[in-house]
Design an enzyme around this catalytic site. Structure first.
Site, PDB file in Angstrom:
ATOM      1  N   HIS A  72       0.837  -1.210   0.000  1.00  0.00           N
ATOM      2  CA  HIS A  72       0.000   0.000   0.000  1.00  0.00           C
ATOM      3  C   HIS A  72       0.866   1.251   0.000  1.00  0.00           C
ATOM      4  O   HIS A  72       1.954   1.288   0.583  1.00  0.00           O
ATOM      5  CB  HIS A  72      -1.003  -0.006   1.162  1.00  0.00           C
ATOM      6  N   ASP A 189       6.089   2.271   6.700  1.00  0.00           N
ATOM      7  CA  ASP A 189       4.842   1.522   6.540  1.00  0.00           C
ATOM      8  C   ASP A 189       3.943   2.343   5.624  1.00  0.00           C
ATOM      9  O   ASP A 189       3.369   3.338   6.072  1.00  0.00           O
ATOM     10  CB  ASP A 189       4.214   1.298   7.913  1.00  0.00           C
ATOM     11  N   GLU A 223      -5.170   1.264   2.821  1.00  0.00           N
ATOM     12  CA  GLU A 223      -4.923   0.210   3.804  1.00  0.00           C
ATOM     13  C   GLU A 223      -4.961   0.760   5.222  1.00  0.00           C
ATOM     14  O   GLU A 223      -5.456   0.100   6.144  1.00  0.00           O
ATOM     15  CB  GLU A 223      -3.568  -0.450   3.531  1.00  0.00           C
ATOM     16  N   GLU A 224      -4.443   1.976   5.435  1.00  0.00           N
ATOM     17  CA  GLU A 224      -4.364   2.524   6.785  1.00  0.00           C
ATOM     18  C   GLU A 224      -5.742   2.832   7.379  1.00  0.00           C
ATOM     19  O   GLU A 224      -5.856   3.015   8.595  1.00  0.00           O
ATOM     20  CB  GLU A 224      -3.495   3.791   6.803  1.00  0.00           C
ATOM     21  N   ASP A 244       4.262  -5.844   3.832  1.00  0.00           N
ATOM     22  CA  ASP A 244       3.979  -4.759   4.787  1.00  0.00           C
ATOM     23  C   ASP A 244       5.012  -4.822   5.899  1.00  0.00           C
ATOM     24  O   ASP A 244       5.960  -5.609   5.840  1.00  0.00           O
ATOM     25  CB  ASP A 244       2.544  -4.893   5.332  1.00  0.00           C
TER      26      ASP A 244
END
Length: 369
Positions: A72, A189, A223-224, A244
């Site tokens: 992501h 991330d 994604e977050e 990830d």
């Protein structure tokens, strides 16, 4: 299958370009264009979903059962909750991260017609004024405010600047790469995962490797905030490998070196057979690895399954110290992951039966016991 040479200079360069492109969840158009331009440069065809998730295609000898590898490109961030009479801004987080990591952060505020630089500060920030009260004040998002680098001291001044509730803030990454190979930055991330995926693609194309089946590199944009890979998959994708961050912290088995393979997260166990294929590849190609289980964690894999996709999923990670804070990784983990991803994409499908969504018992695997 062969191990290609991973271009570490390319990996670091694309990582830095990703890090310096703001992309909090919901404000990701710029990074979508960056990744799209890089795929065009590499000669990889792709298409975009309505909101901007990227679905690329590396053609194989056959088209099914095809696979996907996903990272992501959205990050944590913040949003304006309200405008204060003192000319400062109340914030709420975008994604889940603790307000104590926001204190002191430099950030960019994006308004409808421009952008402003500023700093996130605790409500009591002056040691010469508040002295011990600074140490005693509570932490959290209710106890910070955004100070804009503009001549503004009241609500009217904020309105003249064009600031509104719901404006996005992108937090500066502040990356630093040490001579010892450590990479310190916010938003590793999962900008590091996206860099790993692009470096794997670059290596396969540069060395002219032939793929047995179609592989779809995916770059997701939410994604977050939980939705991730829910809408970017072809329905015939049989297996999906997610890249990830792992969590290098007390009580965890993740490491900043090698590959950390997730066996389960808060959504449950990952696919047994695909996960063990990944372990087998690490063993076969002498890629340092370790296994871990994540208690407070979910990824694109969970989003894909919760959206109703019948797909085998596995999660491979680079160990991050202080995840969702001031993050640190080591280049060794990224290079190890890129090697693993590149050999995985060269491998045969896990099971030929998986080309059918529903089929007979013949060919269905069985776990050891």
């Amino acid at each position: 299958m062969k191990l290609p040479r991973i271009d570490s200079d390319y990996l670091v360069d694309i990582l830095l370009r990703l890090l310096f492109t703001p992309s909090p969840s919901g404000y990701t158009d710029r990074v979508v264009h960056l990744v799209s331009e890089e795929l065009e440069r590499l000669g990889v065809p792709f298409e975009l979903t309505r909101r901007g998730a990227i679905r690329a295609t590396l053609k194989g000898r056959v088209s099914e059962p095809d696979r996907a590898v996903v990272a992501h490109i959205d990050t944590l961030g913040a949003m304006v909750k309200s405008l204060k009479d003192n000319g400062r801004l109340v914030l709420v987080p975008v994604g889940h991260w603790n307000g104590r990591f926001a204190e002191g952060a430099r950030a960019t505020l994006f308004t409808d017609h421009g952008q402003w630089r500023g700093t996130i500060l605790p409500l009591k920030a002056s040691g010469h004024t508040f002295a011990p009260e600074i140490d005693n004040q509570p932490g959290g998002w209710d106890h910070v405010e955004f100070r804009i680098d503009a001549k503004v001291r009241n609500l009217e001044g904020l309105l003249r600047l064009g600031v509104h509730v719901g404006d996005f803030l992108a937090i500066d990454p502040t990356p630093e790469i040490t001579d010892t190979g450590f990479i310190n930055s916010r938003h590793l991330d999962d900008k590091a995962g996206a860099a790993v995926l692009l470096a794997s693609i670059e290596a396969l194309i540069r060395e002219g490797f032939d793929l047995p089946v179609d592989c779809h590199p995916l770059f997701t944009i939410s994604e977050e905030v939980g939705s991730g890979a829910s809408a970017a998959l072809h329905q015939d994708v049989a297996e999906m490998l997610t890249i990830d961050n792992g969590t290098s912290a007390p009580g965890q088995n993740s490491s900043e070196f090698g590959v950390t393979i997730a066996m389960a997260d808060q959504s449950g166990p990952f696919d047994y057979h695909l996960t063990h294929r990944i372990i087998q590849l690490c063993q076969e190609f002498s890629i340092q690895h370790q296994r871990d289980v994540f208690k407070y964690y979910r990824s694109d894999s969970a989003a894909a399954l919760e959206a109703g996709n019948d797909v085998r999923t596995a999660l491979v990670t680079f160990g991050v110290d202080a995840s969702h804070g001031y993050e640190r990784i080591h280049l060794d983990a990224l290079e190890s992951l890129a090697r693993l991803v590149s050999v995985y994409m060269q491998g045969p499908p896990l099971y030929s039966r998986d080309r059918f969504g529903i089929g007979p018992r013949a060919g269905f695997p069985i776990q050891p016991g």
